[in-house]
Design an enzyme around this catalytic site. Sequence first.
Site, PDB file in Angstrom:
ATOM      1  N   GLU A 195      31.569  -5.271   5.346  1.00  0.00           N
ATOM      2  CA  GLU A 195      31.002  -5.225   3.981  1.00  0.00           C
ATOM      3  C   GLU A 195      30.371  -3.863   3.723  1.00  0.00           C
ATOM      4  OE1 GLU A 195      29.631  -9.852   3.117  1.00  0.00           O
ATOM      5  OE2 GLU A 195      28.138  -8.256   3.235  1.00  0.00           O
ATOM      6  N   GLU A 217      22.596 -16.096   8.641  1.00  0.00           N
ATOM      7  CA  GLU A 217      21.804 -16.969   9.498  1.00  0.00           C
ATOM      8  C   GLU A 217      20.363 -16.507   9.628  1.00  0.00           C
ATOM      9  OE1 GLU A 217      22.955 -15.380  13.924  1.00  0.00           O
ATOM     10  OE2 GLU A 217      24.545 -16.344  12.752  1.00  0.00           O
TER      11      GLU A 217
END
Length: 856
Positions: A92, A27
């Site tokens: 991640e 985002e």
Amino acid sequence: MITNEEDPSSTCIQTWVYDVFLSFRGEETREGFTGNLYNTLHQRGVRTFIDDEKLKRGEDISPTLLKAIEESRVSIVVFSDNYANSSWCLDELVTIMESLTELEKKFHINKERTLAEHEKESDIDMERAILSEHEEKSDIEETERALTEHENKSNIDIERMNKWRSAMHELSNLSGTHVKYGYEYQFNEKIIRDISSRLGVHGLGGIGKTTLARAVYNDIANKFDCKSFLSNVRETSTKEGLLQLQKTLLGDTLGDKDFSLTDVKEGMERIQHGLLQKKVLIVLDDVDQLEQLQMLVEKDWFGTGSTIIVTTRDKHLLTAHDIDIKYEMKQPAILALKIIGSDLIGKGMDEWKSTLEKYERVPNKDIQSILRISYDNLDENEKQIFLDKGMSVETCKKVLKGFGFHPDSAITPLLDKSILLLKENTLWMHDLIEEMGREIVRQESPTDPGNRTRLWFHEDALQVLKENSGSEKIEGIMLSLPYEETVEWSGEVFEKMKNLRLLVIENANFSKGPKHLPSSLRVLDWKNYPSQSLPTDFDPTKLVILNLPHSSDFTLNVAVIKRCEHLIFMDLSHCASLTNVPNLSGIPNLEELYLDYCSKLENVHRSVGSLTKLVKLSAKGCYNLKSFPSKIYLPSLESLNLRKCSSLVRFPDVLEKMESIRFIDVEECTAIRKLPTSFGSLIGLEKLCLRKCICLSSLPSSIVMLKNLKELDMGNCTKLQKCLKMFKRFDGQSSMSFESTESTVSSHLNLISLNDQSIESYSVTDMVSPSQSPESSFNSQLDLASLSESSESFSANAQLDLVSLSDSIESCSVSQLDLVSLNESTESVVTSKYLDLVLLNVEDCNLSDEDCKINI
């Protein structure tokens, strides 16, 4: 950027599905920086994984992303303001860092982008960069805030949280670049360049560099637009020229075999223009000149994701061409096994034994011809250094330095060409290389050792010395017998050797001393030298090293020694007949002097006290030494060892400040009663041993000027009971301790040993005078916990006085001391002065409850 490379020496090469994995907070940067970066990478042919935002549902990272990370050669973390707010991004990151951690289990990763070496001789260079859009300080604050918010969640998994923190910590240790400072396209171009690989493999000829390069080439070739393996670049360049190599490269990569080139400049232009947009794999095998790299594979000539592999015998070429991923191969035995193994196939055990015995004496010609290429590429000075095999590296450096050469610059080329190897900070030479050197010398005169430049085999050296058959061709003799042996000889042989530079003899008892020594001699290294002195007609002007330990009859000839103007090293240890060290002012370059355990030595001339280049001076175990220089100024001296010089009455006065001195040992100098007031001029001193100086009754007040002193050992100095009160400056490290068997005190001193001494009482006031300035006071921590065990009288009536202690003190431990009381002013001092004091430990002390009521 974090690369996920495999061990270059592995036979199983990882095949990557992606060149790059992008980790980012969608985002924030998907439609900005990250999107632009992905576009640039994609347009340049870089296989880049960027997640589909539709994949992100819930809190758990998808298996698709996990697999993509594992299958990507490079991970780029775009670290934005709210990156750490996302549990998905943190997961991640954990996966990315765990892949790095697995490599770190195998390899040491050097964060300065230089060669890193595994203990099993595997090398890898890990590139990394972190792209950030904000200031580092802001990043840290935002990250900590985000992690704290995660931690405060009621359903947070503690193990998962710990992994996130660990991953962020690891990430913070990797180098990064702020995108804020510069144009985005410039950073994108830098990333493109970094993704392209340039690997250099260096090592001796025949060691397996080509085999490794070929294995990697075959395994990854199908991942590139075009490829070329240029074999034997050195040989082809010499015989056919660089133009032919350019034609071969262009033919392999562009597929056109029928074009012509007028010169190498045109070839360079054709390579650059033809391959600029292509992802290429090029191997240049056996490069030996920088221009070969410059005219075939300049850095900016090829498309994104290209890989260039260079094999060479000379590491310096890789550095000069800015190839920063380097892998050194160090196993010449591979070549020997291959060649000798083929020679032994089909032969019986007896033939095996006889063949191997022959190789010990005369190495296999095929091995030698390959290894000799490295030798032939040396210049004449480098060849001489290599062939002087009998000199250790340190000896070699001393000789070079003695004649005005820079030792490191002379030895570095031998390292670059893998003729010398550096292992655990020690230089060494592989057996096959050593055998090559011996064979080069043997070939000078296969049947007559007396006509060779060097005698390396002890059989050859003995033959020449016994038969008086030497010649002026001999430059070096290295005689080291496998077992001690008496050698009968005439002593005349050296008269013929007008060019002898190096003479090393050990484990041999010669029937008489040499009657002559050549003036060409640089190194005289003769253990158990068989004469009372050097020959009177010997001109030692060129002598750099005089090493004659365990020479029982030897004494210094004043007439000879005063002409040793180039001498930098002299070792006469265990010379039992040496009674006097004469005037050495004629040896102004002397750096090391060893006189250890010369049992009859009584006098060392005062000139030794003014040798300005002397670095090490040792006369330990000279128990009859009475006369030593009464005054010294040795500005280069680092180490002075007078241990067990039990007849030495005084330590010399120090005329001027000596900044280089680090270590002084006068242990068991039992006749020394005091140290001179000038002792404080030894301002560089770090370690002082006074152990068992039983007559030493005091230390000079100037000793407090030794601000670099870290270790002071006064064990068994029975007359130094109250010397501690002289110490008034403690401004370095922060601890004071008394231990049970060997009491110690330390601050900037790590150790003051007071073993076996009776301490009647001790007050901190004795250590830190009330009159001293605050900046020179004791610092940070006191631990007196075991003092009671070391002194009965102390435990009976000890009183703790903190009045004069530094106000920077943070903790004080007197646990288990049998203290009578705390000083009546202690509470007021603690509460009003020691504002940093957080701990006063009086556990298990015999103090009343009232005595222990101190509010901190």
